[in-house]
Design an enzyme around this catalytic site. Structure first.
Site, PDB file in Angstrom:
ATOM      1  N   ASN A  10       0.856  -1.179   0.000  1.00  0.00           N
ATOM      2  CA  ASN A  10       0.000   0.000   0.000  1.00  0.00           C
ATOM      3  C   ASN A  10       0.902   1.242   0.000  1.00  0.00           C
ATOM      4  O   ASN A  10       1.490   1.570   1.016  1.00  0.00           O
ATOM      5  CB  ASN A  10      -0.887  -0.049   1.259  1.00  0.00           C
ATOM      6  CG  ASN A  10      -1.700   1.214   1.455  1.00  0.00           C
ATOM      7  OD1 ASN A  10      -1.801   2.041   0.557  1.00  0.00           O
ATOM      8  ND2 ASN A  10      -2.290   1.357   2.633  1.00  0.00           N
ATOM      9  N   LYS A  12       0.045   4.232  -0.178  1.00  0.00           N
ATOM     10  CA  LYS A  12      -0.644   5.382   0.427  1.00  0.00           C
ATOM     11  C   LYS A  12      -0.494   6.607  -0.507  1.00  0.00           C
ATOM     12  O   LYS A  12      -0.386   6.425  -1.710  1.00  0.00           O
ATOM     13  CB  LYS A  12      -0.123   5.644   1.837  1.00  0.00           C
ATOM     14  CG  LYS A  12      -0.152   4.356   2.678  1.00  0.00           C
ATOM     15  CD  LYS A  12       0.027   4.556   4.131  1.00  0.00           C
ATOM     16  CE  LYS A  12      -0.035   3.200   4.822  1.00  0.00           C
ATOM     17  NZ  LYS A  12      -0.019   3.316   6.259  1.00  0.00           N
ATOM     18  N   HIS A  95      -9.403   0.841   4.935  1.00  0.00           N
ATOM     19  CA  HIS A  95      -8.121   1.116   5.594  1.00  0.00           C
ATOM     20  C   HIS A  95      -8.348   2.044   6.793  1.00  0.00           C
ATOM     21  O   HIS A  95      -9.171   2.958   6.725  1.00  0.00           O
ATOM     22  CB  HIS A  95      -7.129   1.740   4.611  1.00  0.00           C
ATOM     23  CG  HIS A  95      -5.745   1.761   5.192  1.00  0.00           C
ATOM     24  ND1 HIS A  95      -5.351   2.717   6.090  1.00  0.00           N
ATOM     25  CD2 HIS A  95      -4.701   0.904   5.061  1.00  0.00           C
ATOM     26  CE1 HIS A  95      -4.100   2.448   6.470  1.00  0.00           C
ATOM     27  NE2 HIS A  95      -3.688   1.350   5.853  1.00  0.00           N
ATOM     28  N   GLU A  97      -6.788   4.461   7.923  1.00  0.00           N
ATOM     29  CA  GLU A  97      -6.616   5.895   7.680  1.00  0.00           C
ATOM     30  C   GLU A  97      -7.886   6.507   7.095  1.00  0.00           C
ATOM     31  O   GLU A  97      -8.204   7.665   7.350  1.00  0.00           O
ATOM     32  CB  GLU A  97      -5.387   6.120   6.765  1.00  0.00           C
ATOM     33  CG  GLU A  97      -4.102   5.932   7.565  1.00  0.00           C
ATOM     34  CD  GLU A  97      -2.941   5.371   6.785  1.00  0.00           C
ATOM     35  OE1 GLU A  97      -2.939   5.441   5.548  1.00  0.00           O
ATOM     36  OE2 GLU A  97      -2.013   4.845   7.444  1.00  0.00           O
ATOM     37  N   GLU A 165      -5.082  -5.107  10.541  1.00  0.00           N
ATOM     38  CA  GLU A 165      -4.070  -4.084  10.769  1.00  0.00           C
ATOM     39  C   GLU A 165      -4.391  -3.310  12.041  1.00  0.00           C
ATOM     40  O   GLU A 165      -5.185  -2.356  12.009  1.00  0.00           O
ATOM     41  CB  GLU A 165      -4.040  -3.103   9.593  1.00  0.00           C
ATOM     42  CG  GLU A 165      -3.748  -3.735   8.263  1.00  0.00           C
ATOM     43  CD  GLU A 165      -3.233  -2.716   7.260  1.00  0.00           C
ATOM     44  OE1 GLU A 165      -2.078  -2.851   6.848  1.00  0.00           O
ATOM     45  OE2 GLU A 165      -3.982  -1.788   6.917  1.00  0.00           O
ATOM     46  N   GLY A 171       2.607   2.211  10.744  1.00  0.00           N
ATOM     47  CA  GLY A 171       3.536   3.333  10.590  1.00  0.00           C
ATOM     48  C   GLY A 171       4.278   3.713  11.860  1.00  0.00           C
ATOM     49  O   GLY A 171       4.896   4.774  11.928  1.00  0.00           O
ATOM     50  N   SER A 211       3.704  -2.058  10.288  1.00  0.00           N
ATOM     51  CA  SER A 211       5.155  -2.060  10.525  1.00  0.00           C
ATOM     52  C   SER A 211       5.847  -3.366  10.138  1.00  0.00           C
ATOM     53  O   SER A 211       6.807  -3.780  10.784  1.00  0.00           O
ATOM     54  CB  SER A 211       5.463  -1.681  11.978  1.00  0.00           C
ATOM     55  OG  SER A 211       5.018  -0.368  12.246  1.00  0.00           O
TER      56      SER A 211
END
Ligand code: PGA
Length: 248
Positions: A10, A12, A95, A97, A165, A171, A211
């Site tokens: 991904n 992003k 996702h 985010e 996730e 991250g 991560s």
């Protein structure tokens, strides 16, 4: 049963024509295992470029998000049909985010997932708990709620890959331990068995994301319910190939 190892990348909202070309060309040049599915999700403006540059049979291209309609007055949205028209075959949905920054609800994500599948895309459905939720020991309830929104309106899960996730691991450099990931993946599969049936649940690939890097990927090797990874930051780097090869 053996589920095929699967690695998603991904990107992003990162990259340029030049850097996306470089990543795809480095994948083209790599000696990738024939039995690993690889899906990369560049930003929407670079989907075409990635499709055109990709020469690996085992690599497919994904969108990071799509809308619930094919076309119309939906300024700024991304159509699953247009994504397909460009030659991509996958999309991410849900996702974290987008759940947190764009405030997408479980129901909206489920609608997107359903529509994308109906148009012919395969879907990487992302789920996972926040740090507060983990501390409150409700990880599996949160995953179950996010999955249930989809299973309520989608009965065929053969084109869905689930990416677990945990938000606190994305991250941050703080990946879940392989043991924690395995325990949650097992719980997710048991929950799916109840909602979509044991046969389908056994076949669904469940990826771990958060991560993952070229070093820690091998540590998940013997975890039976970890069927692959969804990789953010490290998918932009040469170590992505090490992750793809981590089960060799
Ligand atoms: P990360 O992101 O690998 O950079 O932690 C994972 C993701 O958000 O898919």
């Amino acid at each position: 049963m053996a589920r095929q190892f699967f690695v998603g990348g991904n990107f992003k909202m990162n990259g340029t024509k030049e850097s996306v070309t470089k990543i795809v060309e480095s994948l083209n040049a790599a000696d990738l295992p024939a039995n690993v599915s690889v899906v990369i999700a560049p930003p929407a403006p670079y989907i075409s470029l990635a499709v055109e540059k990709n020469t690996q049979k085992t690599v497919e291209i994904s969108a990071q998000n799509v809308y619930t309609k094919a076309s119309g007055a939906y300024t700024g949205e991304i159509s699953a049909n247009q994504v397909l028209d460009l030659g991509a075959t996958w999309t991410l949905t849900g996702h974290s985010e987008r759940r947190t920054l764009i405030k997408e609800s479980d129901e909206f994500i489920a609608e997107k997932t359903k529509f994308a599948l109906e148009q012919g895309l395969s879907v990487i459905l992302c789920i996972g708990e926040t740090l507060e939720e983990r501390k409150a020991d409700v990880t599996l309830q949160i995953c179950a709620r996010q999955l249930d929104a989809v299973s309520k309106i989608v009965s065929d899960w053969s084109k869905i890959v689930v990416a677990y996730e945990p938000v606190w691991a994305i991250g941050t450099g703080l990946a879940a331990t392989p043991e924690d990931a395995q325990e949650t993946h097992k719980g997710i599969r048991e929950h799916l068995a109840k909602t979509i049936g044991a046969e389908q649940a056994e076949k669904v690939q469940i990826l771990y994301g958060g991560s993952v890097n070229g070093k820690n990927a091998v540590e998940f090797k013997d975890k039976v319910d970890v069927d692959g990874f969804l990789v953010g930051g490290a998918s932009l780097k040469p170590e992505f190939v090490d992750i793809i090869k981590s089960r060799l």
